[in-house]
Design an enzyme around this catalytic site. Structure first.
Site, PDB file in Angstrom:
ATOM      1  CG  ASP A   1      -1.636  -1.302   1.462  1.00 36.25           C
ATOM      2  OD1 ASP A   1      -2.119  -1.888   0.478  1.00 36.25           O
ATOM      3  OD2 ASP A   1      -1.700  -1.745   2.626  1.00 36.25           O
TER       4      ASP A   1
ATOM      5  CD  GLU B   1      -8.787  -2.792  -0.845  1.00 34.44           C
ATOM      6  OE1 GLU B   1      -9.231  -2.841   0.311  1.00 34.44           O
ATOM      7  OE2 GLU B   1      -7.991  -3.642  -1.297  1.00 34.44           O
TER       8      GLU B   1
END
Length: 364
Positions: free
Chosen positions: A55, A263
């Site tokens: 991420d 997301e």
């Protein structure tokens, strides 16, 4: 799961065939079954291998690249669709002076034990600079097991950071991403379904019994956006929906898992246009949509990054020295969905501003 790893028995079998053919002096070539999975050759290598990272939120501060990733660990928790096995407990901020240059792990910048309201699962963060301070935004489940978004501050982009005593009022779900517009205003984009709990907020209040996203032609769940206050510690307005439209001008339906938001929000501007990028989750695409306002609506344009090894993907896009770069992750080092490694590759545009889709692995 690493579906590209060949079975050792197959490799041994092929070696035996080759050896036998050589010994028998046969002129007949050994044939290999081309239908079996092959190991993909990546276009980029992991930026760091001493820890597992995922991420990556990349920013340029004072001419240097800082990366704010998740820090993956093996907590011994069985995998499930809620992501309980993603049990991260701290953040390490990485920095480098050039793309593919030496990367520095600046150590623990924030630990879950130093967040007063935190329970478990310190997921994907982001960062921003304003008022002479650096702000680290992070999602973590509170002691009631509900994801909230917190903020911590530091005078150094690499930390250490000190967390505020409470989460941001009105925040929920995961994946905060902060965007600074040309007028100096900051906006936070956030949200994630399934393990990110966004489906539990469909009525505006948390409902622990709401376990599924919408289906059929019902509009898909959306990311959320709110302008930040001048102190960067709270929302300055009510949370709004980030609506993504299809070519027909209608919201992307929940049934279209190749295009709907899941997301990993990331907003940036290119040639005066707003680019909202995100992950489709279970179909594993990084997509983008464009608009003329930080609030949208945004019109779906295409795919930034095709699926990578592993179950998840999460991106950031940043300009550095007149070039654009995509930061992302896969599971090259471990082959396990929850032990990931961050990477970077150049991102290019066509003259009309559309993004040239990236394949993370070389084609034969």
């Amino acid at each position: 799961m690493n579906c590209f790893k060949p079975k050792s028995s197959f490799v041994l079998f092929i070696l035996c065939l080759v050896f036998a053919a050589c010994n028998n002096g046969s002129e007949k070539a050994v044939t290999i079954d081309d239908t079996l999975p092959k190991i993909p050759v990546p276009i980029s290598q992991p930026l760091i291998s001493s820890i597992y990272t995922a991420d990556p939120s990349a920013h340029v501060f004072d001419g240097k690249i800082y990366i704010y990733p998740s820090h993956d660990i093996d907590a011994g928790i069985p995998e499930n669709d809620k992501g309980d096995h993603f049990a991260m407990r701290d953040y390490h901020i990485l920095s480098m002076n050039s793309i593919n240059g030496k990367i520095t792990d600046n150590g623990v910048a924030l630990d879950i034990k130093d967040i007063p309201w935190a329970g478990r699962q310190l997921w994907a963060p982001d960062a921003a600079f304003n008022n002479g301070k650096y702000y680290l935004y992070f999602p973590v489940k509170d002691k009631s097991d509900i994801f909230r978004i917190g903020v911590a501050t530091s005078t150094n982009p690499a930390g250490p950071f000190k967390a505020e005593p409470l989460p941001i009022k009105g925040s929920y779900s995961i994946d905060p991403s902060v965007f600074k517009d040309n007028d100096g205003k900051y906006y936070m984009y956030f949200g994630g379904i399934w393990g990110g709990q966004l489906q539990r907020w469909q009525t505006g209040k948390y409902d622990s019994t709401a376990k599924d996203e919408p289906s059929g032609e019902t509009p898909a769940l959306t990311a959320k956006v709110a302008r930040l206050s001048n102190n960067m510690l709270e929302f300055d307005e009510e949370v709004k929906n980030v609506v993504i439209l299809g070519a027909d001008g209608k919201p992307i339906p929940a049934s279209d898992h190749n295009k709907r938001f899941f997301e990993a929000s990331w907003m940036y501007k290119y040639n005066g246009k707003y680019y909202f990028t995100y992950s489709t989750g279970d179909t594993h695409f990084i997509c983008y949509a464009t608009g003329t306002s930080p609030y949208g609506p945004f019109t779906y344009q295409g795919v930034v990054l095709n699926p990578v090894q592993g179950w998840t993907n999460h991106q950031s896009i940043v300009q550095f020295n007149d070039k654009w770069y995509l930061f992302y992750h896969d599971v090259q080092l471990s082959g396990k969905t929850h032990l990931r490694n961050i990477k970077v590759t150049e991102l290019n545009y066509r003259p009309d501003g559309s993004i040239i889709t990236i394949d993370a692995y070389k084609k034969e």
